[in-house]
Design a protein around this motif. Structure first.
Motif, mmCIF file in Angstrom:
data_model
loop_
_atom_site.group_PDB
_atom_site.id
_atom_site.type_symbol
_atom_site.label_atom_id
_atom_site.label_comp_id
_atom_site.label_asym_id
_atom_site.label_seq_id
_atom_site.Cartn_x
_atom_site.Cartn_y
_atom_site.Cartn_z
ATOM 1 N N GLU A 1 26.529 35.548 -50.312
ATOM 2 C CA GLU A 1 25.958 36.585 -51.204
ATOM 3 C C GLU A 1 27.093 37.283 -51.961
ATOM 4 O O GLU A 1 27.019 37.532 -53.157
ATOM 5 N N LEU A 2 28.173 37.557 -51.222
ATOM 6 C CA LEU A 2 29.293 38.276 -51.843
ATOM 7 C C LEU A 2 29.920 37.415 -52.949
ATOM 8 O O LEU A 2 30.286 37.925 -54.016
ATOM 9 N N ALA A 3 29.975 36.100 -52.732
ATOM 10 C CA ALA A 3 30.547 35.191 -53.751
ATOM 11 C C ALA A 3 29.714 35.270 -55.033
ATOM 12 O O ALA A 3 30.253 35.420 -56.136
ATOM 13 N N ASP B 1 35.379 42.945 -45.494
ATOM 14 C CA ASP B 1 35.029 43.145 -46.900
ATOM 15 C C ASP B 1 33.575 43.570 -47.004
ATOM 16 O O ASP B 1 32.700 42.975 -46.367
ATOM 17 N N THR B 2 33.314 44.631 -47.782
ATOM 18 C CA THR B 2 31.937 45.034 -48.046
ATOM 19 C C THR B 2 31.683 44.893 -49.541
ATOM 20 O O THR B 2 32.629 44.815 -50.333
ATOM 21 N N LYS B 3 30.395 44.911 -49.911
ATOM 22 C CA LYS B 3 30.041 44.826 -51.340
ATOM 23 C C LYS B 3 30.674 46.004 -52.073
ATOM 24 O O LYS B 3 31.236 45.848 -53.156
ATOM 25 N N GLU B 4 30.673 47.175 -51.434
ATOM 26 C CA GLU B 4 31.236 48.388 -52.068
ATOM 27 C C GLU B 4 32.726 48.200 -52.333
ATOM 28 O O GLU B 4 33.230 48.486 -53.431
ATOM 29 N N LEU B 5 33.459 47.709 -51.312
ATOM 30 C CA LEU B 5 34.909 47.531 -51.472
ATOM 31 C C LEU B 5 35.209 46.569 -52.621
ATOM 32 O O LEU B 5 36.034 46.846 -53.502
ATOM 33 N N ILE B 6 34.491 45.428 -52.642
ATOM 34 C CA ILE B 6 34.729 44.421 -53.684
ATOM 35 C C ILE B 6 34.299 44.960 -55.050
ATOM 36 O O ILE B 6 34.986 44.779 -56.056
ATOM 37 N N LEU C 1 42.187 38.523 -57.426
ATOM 38 C CA LEU C 1 41.530 39.268 -56.357
ATOM 39 C C LEU C 1 41.092 38.285 -55.275
ATOM 40 O O LEU C 1 40.752 37.138 -55.592
ATOM 41 N N ILE C 2 41.123 38.730 -54.031
ATOM 42 C CA ILE C 2 40.653 37.894 -52.925
ATOM 43 C C ILE C 2 39.427 38.556 -52.301
ATOM 44 O O ILE C 2 39.409 39.779 -52.122
ATOM 45 N N TYR C 3 38.375 37.768 -52.015
ATOM 46 C CA TYR C 3 37.192 38.335 -51.346
ATOM 47 C C TYR C 3 36.823 37.520 -50.111
ATOM 48 O O TYR C 3 37.384 36.453 -49.889
#
Ligand SMILES: C[S@@+](CC[C@H](N)C(=O)[O-])C[C@H]1O[C@@H](n2cnc3c(N)ncnc32)[C@H](O)[C@@H]1O
Length: 317
Positions: free
Chosen positions: A175-177, A132-137, A125-127
């Protein structure tokens, strides 16, 4: 494939490989799923006596070209781990990333890999791609975890030269990481490297991070033997004409030590205390006192892979 076999003959001699000595094979690319299983037969035939009984044999695949027939053919040749370049289960994002598959093809390919009996299945998976949103990821990870996989590699999008991507195609969001790592580890996928999580841990990749010797076969496939790195030509036409057009580079002991520190901190491998100078050991001990590193009799281990580069620079400075 003929050029690959020629170089294989050469490298098996150069590395003086004995019977039952190869512990893992990794077929990456380019896109290995564009080549029919029939064309891999001679390769596996030539290798079979050199493989250990529990040899891990990984192949990378793209969902759109990894048909059930292809997966079945590769499983029959001995493939026991497949890593799918899924990147996302969001069709909009897949278009944005220029991928040729869609959500349903990705889900279909993973289920087919299980149906043909491939033991270990991984999903990339790539983020932190733009938008990119938290919801999508979170949705991408939930779908991945609902499938018969035992490994996830979650990579932060990096902008590489010579690709269609520009800085504007990615976003900065640490934060997403952290969210990605927490979400995946909460579902009992152990984080054994900054981008890698598994109920099963890939032996081959751990071998790289341990700086073990490995043979590289193919255009641009780097090899490593003790303190020497081998670079076959990256030009596929040149490689086919002359697969032994390979440059080599002696790596200094200092550079090898730095690589061991750098890779050891990015993964569960850790750093062997023996390779550090007294000054470096003093700095590592300060980090142990400050609960940034763990240690046992022989090694230091990083507690937070996301700050591994900073720790490496602090220890080696
Ligand atoms: C590193 S290998 C995958 C190894 C595999 N995860 C394994 O465990 O065996 C190829 C993957 O790198 C990732 N990748 C390729 N280009 C990238 C980029 N520019 N930024 C981030 N990740 C990238 C993609 O997810 C691609 O599927």
């Amino acid at each position: 494939m003929k050029a690959i076999l020629n170089q294989l003959d050469f490298e098996l001699k150069r590395f003086d490989v004995k019977q039952n000595q190869i512990t893992s094979v990794f077929i990456g690319g380019g896109t290995p799923s564009t080549i029919k299983p029939k064309l891999y037969e001679e390769f596996f035939d030539k290798l079979k006596n050199f493989l250990t009984a529990d040899c891990e044999i990984t192949i990378e695949a793209n969902p759109n070209s990894a048909t059930k027939e292809w997966l079945f053919g590769m499983a029959n040749l001995g493939i026991n781990r497949v890593s799918f370049g899924v990147q996302s289960f969001n069709d909009e994002k897949l278009k944005q990333l220029g991928r040729s598959h869609d959500k349903n093809q990705a889900i279909g390919a993973i289920n087919n890999a299980q149906k043909v009996g491939i033991e270990h299945i991984s999903c990339d998976l790539i983020y932190n791609a733009k938008n990119d949103t938290k919801e999508l990821i979170e949705n991408d990870i939930d779908i991945a975890l609902s499938l018969p996989i035992d490994h996830i590699s979650a990579y932060e999008l990096t902008i590489e030269d010579g690709t269609n991507f520009k800085e504007k195609d990615k976003q900065e969001n640490d934060e997403l990481a952290f969210f990605v790592a927490q979400k995946i580890t909460k579902n009992s996928f152990y984080q054994y490297e900054i981008s890698n999580f598994g109920k099963y841990q890939c032996k081959h990749n751990i071998g790289y991070w341990n700086l073990e010797n490995y043979i590289g076969i193919g255009a641009g496939a780097v090899g490593f033997l003790n303190n020497t790195r081998f670079y076959p030509t990256k030009d596929i036409d040149e490689f086919i004409k002359n697969p032994l057009n390979i440059k080599d580079e002696i790596i200094s002991n200092n550079d090898l030590i730095f690589e061991k520190i750098f890779l050891g901190l990015r993964s569960k491998v850790g750093i062997n205390k023996k390779i550090l100078t007294p000054a470096q050991k003093d700095r590592a001990n300060i980090l142990v006192k400050n609960k940034k590193l763990n240690e046992n009799d022989t090694h230091y281990f990083n507690k937070n892979f996301f700050i591994s580069d900073e720790i490496a620079l602090y220890i080696t400075n």
